[in-house]
Every structure is written in structure tokens, then in C-alpha cells.
Design an enzyme around this catalytic site. Structure first.
Site, PDB file in Angstrom:
ATOM      1  N   HIS A  38      41.028 -17.151 136.566  1.00 16.83           N
ATOM      2  CA  HIS A  38      40.073 -17.942 135.796  1.00 16.83           C
ATOM      3  C   HIS A  38      40.751 -19.256 135.425  1.00 16.83           C
ATOM      4  CE1 HIS A  38      37.243 -19.349 132.984  1.00 16.83           C
ATOM      5  NE2 HIS A  38      37.863 -18.945 131.898  1.00 16.83           N
TER       6      HIS A  38
ATOM      7  N   ASN B 206      37.229 -25.862 132.667  1.00 19.35           N
ATOM      8  CA  ASN B 206      36.820 -24.453 132.593  1.00 19.35           C
ATOM      9  C   ASN B 206      35.312 -24.378 132.824  1.00 19.35           C
ATOM     10  OD1 ASN B 206      36.099 -21.880 131.840  1.00 19.35           O
ATOM     11  ND2 ASN B 206      37.317 -21.861 129.960  1.00 19.35           N
TER      12      ASN B 206
ATOM     13  N   CYS C  74      33.047 -16.079 130.644  1.00 22.73           N
ATOM     14  CA  CYS C  74      33.980 -16.496 131.699  1.00 22.73           C
ATOM     15  C   CYS C  74      34.371 -15.343 132.630  1.00 22.73           C
ATOM     16  CB  CYS C  74      35.232 -17.118 131.097  1.00 22.73           C
ATOM     17  SG  CYS C  74      34.862 -18.572 130.106  1.00 22.73           S
TER      18      CYS C  74
HETATM   19  O1  UT7 Z   1      37.732 -19.100 129.118  1.00 22.08           O
HETATM   20  C1  UT7 Z   1      38.358 -18.599 127.984  1.00 22.08           C
HETATM   21  C2  UT7 Z   1      38.136 -19.616 126.959  1.00 22.08           C
HETATM   22  N1  UT7 Z   1      39.142 -20.397 126.395  1.00 22.08           N
HETATM   23  C3  UT7 Z   1      40.484 -20.415 126.577  1.00 22.08           C
HETATM   24  O2  UT7 Z   1      41.081 -19.756 127.365  1.00 22.08           O
HETATM   25  C4  UT7 Z   1      41.210 -21.350 125.671  1.00 22.08           C
HETATM   26  C5  UT7 Z   1      42.440 -20.729 125.051  1.00 22.08           C
HETATM   27  N2  UT7 Z   1      43.137 -21.652 124.159  1.00 22.08           N
HETATM   28  C6  UT7 Z   1      43.740 -22.765 124.635  1.00 22.08           C
HETATM   29  O3  UT7 Z   1      43.721 -23.056 125.831  1.00 22.08           O
HETATM   30  C7  UT7 Z   1      44.498 -23.622 123.648  1.00 22.08           C
HETATM   31  O4  UT7 Z   1      44.599 -22.942 122.412  1.00 22.08           O
HETATM   32  C8  UT7 Z   1      43.852 -25.023 123.407  1.00 22.08           C
HETATM   33  C9  UT7 Z   1      44.015 -25.851 124.667  1.00 22.08           C
HETATM   34  C10 UT7 Z   1      42.384 -24.869 123.060  1.00 22.08           C
HETATM   35  C11 UT7 Z   1      44.565 -25.740 122.271  1.00 22.08           C
HETATM   36  O5  UT7 Z   1      45.954 -25.882 122.545  1.00 22.08           O
HETATM   37  P1  UT7 Z   1      47.020 -25.484 121.443  1.00 22.08           P
HETATM   38  O6  UT7 Z   1      48.341 -25.779 122.034  1.00 22.08           O
HETATM   39  O7  UT7 Z   1      46.743 -24.047 121.048  1.00 22.08           O
HETATM   40  O8  UT7 Z   1      46.695 -26.501 120.291  1.00 22.08           O
HETATM   41  P2  UT7 Z   1      46.330 -26.191 118.772  1.00 22.08           P
HETATM   42  O9  UT7 Z   1      44.950 -25.645 118.665  1.00 22.08           O
HETATM   43  O10 UT7 Z   1      47.448 -25.437 118.132  1.00 22.08           O
HETATM   44  O11 UT7 Z   1      46.307 -27.654 118.175  1.00 22.08           O
HETATM   45  C12 UT7 Z   1      47.513 -28.426 118.076  1.00 22.08           C
HETATM   46  C13 UT7 Z   1      47.155 -29.784 117.487  1.00 22.08           C
HETATM   47  C14 UT7 Z   1      46.279 -29.698 116.229  1.00 22.08           C
HETATM   48  O12 UT7 Z   1      46.675 -30.732 115.361  1.00 22.08           O
HETATM   49  P3  UT7 Z   1      47.585 -30.422 114.071  1.00 22.08           P
HETATM   50  O13 UT7 Z   1      46.788 -29.452 113.252  1.00 22.08           O
HETATM   51  O14 UT7 Z   1      48.853 -29.830 114.617  1.00 22.08           O
HETATM   52  O15 UT7 Z   1      47.742 -31.769 113.446  1.00 22.08           O
HETATM   53  C15 UT7 Z   1      44.900 -29.995 116.739  1.00 22.08           C
HETATM   54  O16 UT7 Z   1      44.061 -30.556 115.757  1.00 22.08           O
HETATM   55  O17 UT7 Z   1      46.393 -30.527 118.434  1.00 22.08           O
HETATM   56  C16 UT7 Z   1      45.187 -30.989 117.822  1.00 22.08           C
HETATM   57  N3  UT7 Z   1      44.147 -31.049 118.837  1.00 22.08           N
HETATM   58  C17 UT7 Z   1      43.952 -32.122 119.619  1.00 22.08           C
HETATM   59  N4  UT7 Z   1      44.572 -33.309 119.694  1.00 22.08           N
HETATM   60  C18 UT7 Z   1      44.141 -34.183 120.633  1.00 22.08           C
HETATM   61  C19 UT7 Z   1      43.229 -30.101 119.167  1.00 22.08           C
HETATM   62  N5  UT7 Z   1      42.436 -30.537 120.152  1.00 22.08           N
HETATM   63  C20 UT7 Z   1      42.857 -31.788 120.461  1.00 22.08           C
HETATM   64  C21 UT7 Z   1      42.453 -32.753 121.409  1.00 22.08           C
HETATM   65  N6  UT7 Z   1      43.119 -33.933 121.445  1.00 22.08           N
HETATM   66  N7  UT7 Z   1      41.437 -32.540 122.265  1.00 22.08           N
END
Ligand code: UT7
Length: 318
Positions: A245, A275, A112
Site C-alpha cells: 500500500h 495515497n 485502503c
Molecule cells: O493508508 C493509511 C493511512 N495513513 C497512513 O498510513 C499515515 C500514517 N502516518 C504518517 O504517515 C505520518 O504520521 C504523517 C506523514 C501523517 C506525519 O508524519 P510525522 O513524522 O508522524 O509527523 P507528526 O505528525 O509527528 O508532525 C511533526 C510536525 C508537527 O509540528 P510540531 O507539533 O512538531 O511543531 C506537525 O504540526 O510536523 C507538523 N506537520 C507539518 N508540517 C509541514 C504536520 N503536517 C505537516 C505538513 N507540513 N503537511
């Protein structure tokens, strides 16, 4: 002293758009969750048979036209991509053949952050007089690196391409570029896999520790943006536009907050693009140039973070 300056921008998004609601029907997710956590509503996905060079060629042709040049005026192509159409030749060389440009053409790979790396390399060639007009491209068909059953990653990414043309100038254009890598953090964001005997070994899809990447991104982007400001004797108040980004709106706004920049001076094109990795910054830049937000004489700060881990920023006098 001579500088390199942006003469024109261009971008291209594949026709097919995949809305969050379409993903709802395929995996356990919701439009509300995706939008609240990321700011993404939809992303574009390349058609079967449409490759990185196809997207890059349209974006590049638009940038060359906007610069008021012809393809034969370009004597350097630096292409940033994580999703090349072939192991070799590079996408830069494939693009050179497609456009009919001359001089050197090659790829850089910093996921990225790729466009910032490509811009930094091309800037050195142009400012030093080794190239007259450089085409800098970020292009990806990232959708092909995704496990479409993994809701933690597949909802985040999209395909697209963006490009800029650089030319030599007596007046400042690209003021400074700042690149960083920390290979010890490779494990938090990667696509493991290599070719042996003509076959891909391992499951070559995106593996990401989302929370670790989030924390890393917020820290790295704040640090590199302050590095840019310090190197140029500026404060956040001197920046007209932040072109970040486009990974997650929460990361974008956290960086803007740390710089004291109001949301109105941040270019956010994430909601309908997702992204797009190396294409994300030049895509957002082109949107804001073409809709008239970014004007000549303004100061534009670009930043990105990605797999590697890599991160970087650039300050441009538009
Ligand atoms: O270009 C650089 C590359 N990437 C990035 O910059 C990404 C950086 N990270 C992020 O943007 C965030 O961490 C995410 C958007 C990927 C995830 O958001 P989060 O607020 O950190 O969520 P989380 O991973 O803590 O997940 C919270 C909950 C989990 O459920 P439990 O364990 O609390 O029951 C996940 O399983 O949300 C669940 N979850 C989803 N639910 C619905 C994860 N993905 C999804 C989804 N739909 N797509």
C-alpha cells in the site's frame, strides 16, 4: 485443485497533477517536509464532474484488454471504494452498466485495504468455479474527503483507479489471502458522517491521528506479511516483489526491512500518486507489470492497511 490467476492489469490516473509546491502556496507546508516525511512529491486530482466510476471504467477497460478478453467475458465485478459516486447503486453496478458486463457486481468497503478485501472475495468465486472471469477494481476520488486546509491530511492523498482480471487456472495463481480488522481502532482514522433528510450530518472529512496510524500500520503489516510467509512455507528471500500500500515510504521500507527484502524488490509508485486508498495497490501493481519488472512465474506479495482499522495481504504466483 483449481486456482484463480491474474490475467491482466490496468490503471488510470486523472489528468490534473497537484505538486507539493502548489500546496505550499495554499497551506503552511513545504515540499521538503512532505517529501522527507512521506516520499510524496505530487498527486492526481479528479476534475469537477469526474467520478469514481469514470476512473474505474478506464482502469477496468485496460485490464480487460491486457487479459485478452471482451467485457462480455466478465461475469463478476468486485469494486473496492470508499468514495462511491452514489449512496446506491454500488459503484460496481454503475461500472457494470458502463462496461456492458454480466453476472453479479457489488462493492466492498475497507478503505485502503479495500483492494485486498475485493481480491480475496473474487478469488473465492473464481477458484470455486462460481465465476469464470472476475474484474477486481480499486477506485477512489479521495480528494473529495479531504479538508484542504488541514495540512496533516490533505498532503497525503490522491485520486486514481487500478484493476485486475482474474481467471480460473489449473496452476497456482493467488496462493493465499489474509484479511484482518480491528473495529476498536476506528477512532484513529475515520470520516465521520451520515445522511439524514438528504443532508450530510457532521463534517465528513478525513480525521487521522497520524502517529497512531503509523505505529499501527508498521505492526500490522509486519504481522500479516509473516502470516503469509508462514502459511506458504516461505521466507522473505522467496519473494520476488513486494507491492505495498502506497501511504508512506517510511512505512513501506520498514515492512521491507522486517522481511529482509532489499529496496530494489519493492514497488514504490508513491512519489507522483500519493495515497490513493483502495486504488493504491492495483495502481502500483499495474506500473510494475507494464514496465516489465513483474514477470510470469515470480512470487508477488501484496499488502495494505487502512481505516477500520483493516489490514491484509495476498501471495500471488504471477
Ligand atoms: O493508508 C493509511 C493511512 N495513513 C497512513 O498510513 C499515515 C500514517 N502516518 C504518517 O504517515 C505520518 O504520521 C504523517 C506523514 C501523517 C506525519 O508524519 P510525522 O513524522 O508522524 O509527523 P507528526 O505528525 O509527528 O508532525 C511533526 C510536525 C508537527 O509540528 P510540531 O507539533 O512538531 O511543531 C506537525 O504540526 O510536523 C507538523 N506537520 C507539518 N508540517 C509541514 C504536520 N503536517 C505537516 C505538513 N507540513 N503537511
Amino acid at each position: 485443485m483449481m486456482w484463480s490467476r491474474v490475467l491482466g492489469t490496468g490503471s488510470y490516473l486523472p489528468v490534473r497533477q497537484v505538486h507539493n509546491t502548489e500546496l505550499e502556496s495554499r497551506i503552511e507546508t513545504s515540499d521538503a517536509w512532505i517529501f522527507a516525511r512521506t516520499g510524496i512529491r505530487s498527486r492526481h486530482v479528479a476534475a469537477d464532474g469526474e467520478g469514481t466510476v469514470d476512473l474505474a471504467a478506464v482502469a477496468a477497460a485496460r485490464a480487460i484488454e491486457a487479459a485478452g478478453l471482451q467485457p462480455q467475458d466478465i461475469d463478476l465485478i468486485v469494486c473496492a471504494t470508499t468514495t462511491p459516486d452514489m449512496v446506491f447503486p454500488s459503484t460496481g453496478c454503475l461500472l457494470q452498466a458502463r462496461l456492458g458486463t454480466r453476472g453479479a457486481a457489488f462493492d466492498v468497503q475497507a478503505v485502503c485495504t479495500g483492494f485486498l478485501y475485493a481480491l480475496a472475495v473474487a478469488d473465492k468465486f473464481v477458484a470455486s468455479g462460481q465465476a469464470r472471469h472476475a474484474l477486481v477494481v480499486g477506485a477512489e476520488v479521495f480528494s473529495r474527503l479531504l479538508d484542504w486546509s488541514d495540512r496533516r491530511t490533505c498532503v497525503l492523498f490522491g485520486d486514481g483507479a487500478g484493476a485486475v482480471v482474474l481467471g480460473r487456472s489449473e496452476h497456482p495463481g493467488i496462493r493465499s489471502t489474509h484479511l484482518h480488522s480491528d473495529g476498536s481502532q476506528a477512532h484513529i482514522l475515520q470520516v465521520p458522517g451520515h445522511l439524514t433528510d438528504g443532508k450530510m450530518q457532521s463534517h465528513a472529512v478525513v480525521h487521522m491521528d497520524g502517529q497512531a496510524v503509523f505505529r499501527f500500520a508498521v505492526r500490522a503489516l509486519e504481522s500479516v506479511c509473516h502470516e503469509v510467509l508462514k502459511a506458504n512455507g516461505l521466507t522473505g528471500a522467496d519473494i520476488d516483489w513486494l507491492v505495498p500500500h502506497q501511504a508512506n515510504e517510511r512505512i513501506i521500507l520498514a515492512t521491507a526491512d522486517k522481511l529482509g527484502l532489499p529496496r530494489e524488490r519493492v514497488v514504490i509508485a508513491l512519489s507522483h500518486q500519493g495515497n490513493t486508498s483502495a486504488a493504491s495497490v492495483p495502481l502500483a501493481l499495474d506500473v510494475a507489470v507494464r514496465d516489465g519488472r513483474i514477470q510470469r512465474g515470480q512470487r508477488v506479495l501484496l499488502e495494505a492497511v487502512g481505516g477500520g482499522m483493516t489490514w491484509g495481504a495476498a501471495l500471488i504466483e504471477w
